[in-house]
Design a protein around this motif. Sequence first.
Motif, PDB file in Angstrom:
ATOM      1  N   THR A 164     -11.976   7.531  -2.609  1.00  0.00           N
ATOM      2  CA  THR A 164     -12.171   6.083  -2.507  1.00  0.00           C
ATOM      3  C   THR A 164     -13.605   5.722  -2.121  1.00  0.00           C
ATOM      4  O   THR A 164     -13.995   4.561  -2.237  1.00  0.00           O
ATOM      5  CB  THR A 164     -11.228   5.433  -1.465  1.00  0.00           C
ATOM      6  OG1 THR A 164     -11.661   5.765  -0.142  1.00  0.00           O
ATOM      7  CG2 THR A 164      -9.776   5.831  -1.692  1.00  0.00           C
ATOM      8  N   ASP A 172      -1.183  -1.164   5.814  1.00  0.00           N
ATOM      9  CA  ASP A 172      -0.193  -2.213   6.029  1.00  0.00           C
ATOM     10  C   ASP A 172      -0.844  -3.403   6.722  1.00  0.00           C
ATOM     11  O   ASP A 172      -0.892  -4.494   6.179  1.00  0.00           O
ATOM     12  CB  ASP A 172       0.985  -1.672   6.839  1.00  0.00           C
ATOM     13  CG  ASP A 172       2.095  -2.684   7.039  1.00  0.00           C
ATOM     14  OD1 ASP A 172       2.448  -3.371   6.060  1.00  0.00           O
ATOM     15  OD2 ASP A 172       2.612  -2.802   8.167  1.00  0.00           O
ATOM     16  N   ASP A 224      -3.519   2.875  -1.030  1.00  0.00           N
ATOM     17  CA  ASP A 224      -2.349   1.988  -0.956  1.00  0.00           C
ATOM     18  C   ASP A 224      -1.369   2.323   0.162  1.00  0.00           C
ATOM     19  O   ASP A 224      -0.155   2.207  -0.007  1.00  0.00           O
ATOM     20  CB  ASP A 224      -1.601   1.952  -2.296  1.00  0.00           C
ATOM     21  CG  ASP A 224      -2.436   1.328  -3.393  1.00  0.00           C
ATOM     22  OD1 ASP A 224      -3.163   0.367  -3.113  1.00  0.00           O
ATOM     23  OD2 ASP A 224      -2.357   1.818  -4.542  1.00  0.00           O
ATOM     24  N   ILE A 225      -1.907   2.700   1.327  1.00  0.00           N
ATOM     25  CA  ILE A 225      -1.011   2.896   2.468  1.00  0.00           C
ATOM     26  C   ILE A 225      -1.288   1.900   3.591  1.00  0.00           C
ATOM     27  O   ILE A 225      -0.536   1.837   4.551  1.00  0.00           O
ATOM     28  CB  ILE A 225      -1.061   4.342   3.028  1.00  0.00           C
ATOM     29  CG1 ILE A 225      -2.425   4.654   3.604  1.00  0.00           C
ATOM     30  CG2 ILE A 225      -0.613   5.345   1.981  1.00  0.00           C
ATOM     31  CD1 ILE A 225      -2.449   5.891   4.480  1.00  0.00           C
ATOM     32  N   GLN A 236      -7.787   3.801   3.575  1.00  0.00           N
ATOM     33  CA  GLN A 236      -6.352   3.521   3.627  1.00  0.00           C
ATOM     34  C   GLN A 236      -5.962   2.503   2.552  1.00  0.00           C
ATOM     35  O   GLN A 236      -4.920   2.649   1.904  1.00  0.00           O
ATOM     36  CB  GLN A 236      -5.957   3.019   5.023  1.00  0.00           C
ATOM     37  CG  GLN A 236      -6.062   4.072   6.103  1.00  0.00           C
ATOM     38  CD  GLN A 236      -7.495   4.360   6.551  1.00  0.00           C
ATOM     39  OE1 GLN A 236      -8.423   3.585   6.305  1.00  0.00           O
ATOM     40  NE2 GLN A 236      -7.679   5.487   7.214  1.00  0.00           N
ATOM     41  N   LYS A 237      -6.786   1.482   2.365  1.00  0.00           N
ATOM     42  CA  LYS A 237      -6.502   0.487   1.322  1.00  0.00           C
ATOM     43  C   LYS A 237      -6.603   1.114  -0.061  1.00  0.00           C
ATOM     44  O   LYS A 237      -5.812   0.810  -0.953  1.00  0.00           O
ATOM     45  CB  LYS A 237      -7.473  -0.691   1.447  1.00  0.00           C
ATOM     46  CG  LYS A 237      -7.233  -1.524   2.688  1.00  0.00           C
ATOM     47  CD  LYS A 237      -8.307  -2.587   2.866  1.00  0.00           C
ATOM     48  CE  LYS A 237      -8.087  -3.388   4.138  1.00  0.00           C
ATOM     49  NZ  LYS A 237      -9.169  -4.361   4.386  1.00  0.00           N
TER      50      LYS A 237
END
Length: 170
Positions: free
Chosen positions: A165, A60, A57-58, A53-54
């Motif tokens: 990733t 939070d 770039d999503i 997720q990092k």
Amino acid sequence: MSERSAPFTYPEVGATRTTMPTRYHRFRHRRRIGHGRDLFDRAAAHILEFGMQKGVDIFDRADTETAEPGTELTVRLGFGPLAITAPCRVVYVLTDPNRGGFAYGTLPGHPEIGEELFAVEYDPADDTVYGLVTAFSRPATWYVRLGGPAVRMIQRWFAIRYLRTLPTEP
């Protein structure tokens, strides 16, 4: 009602671990990332630290540093004022000798209903390591329903990006 006490938005909690339900759009994307137990261990750690997720770039926020059953997290989908914050909760964590990762499920306020698994698999027969993203979902909001096939295409695009990733062999 707080997220912590909010129920999942679907009854088939944990179904990415077994047989996914038929009343949803389903997909599975698996890709070989290399070989070796060390690569498997590094990739599993990356996933459990919300690295996928990092990496796209999503990410939070999450209420734990690494994925644990019950961890509340949010991802941000979109850009600037058009971004949507989507709440999720970790359903289970995989810590098997040959599978590592976690699944999260949607909570009220998420634009979709369903579950997604982020994992890495090790095949001891040939020392191969695979990244895996699998999910089932259906729209929870009018704008996701309106997006139809485009939304499914975006989900697959994200799955490919998630897998990129992961660490690979040098």
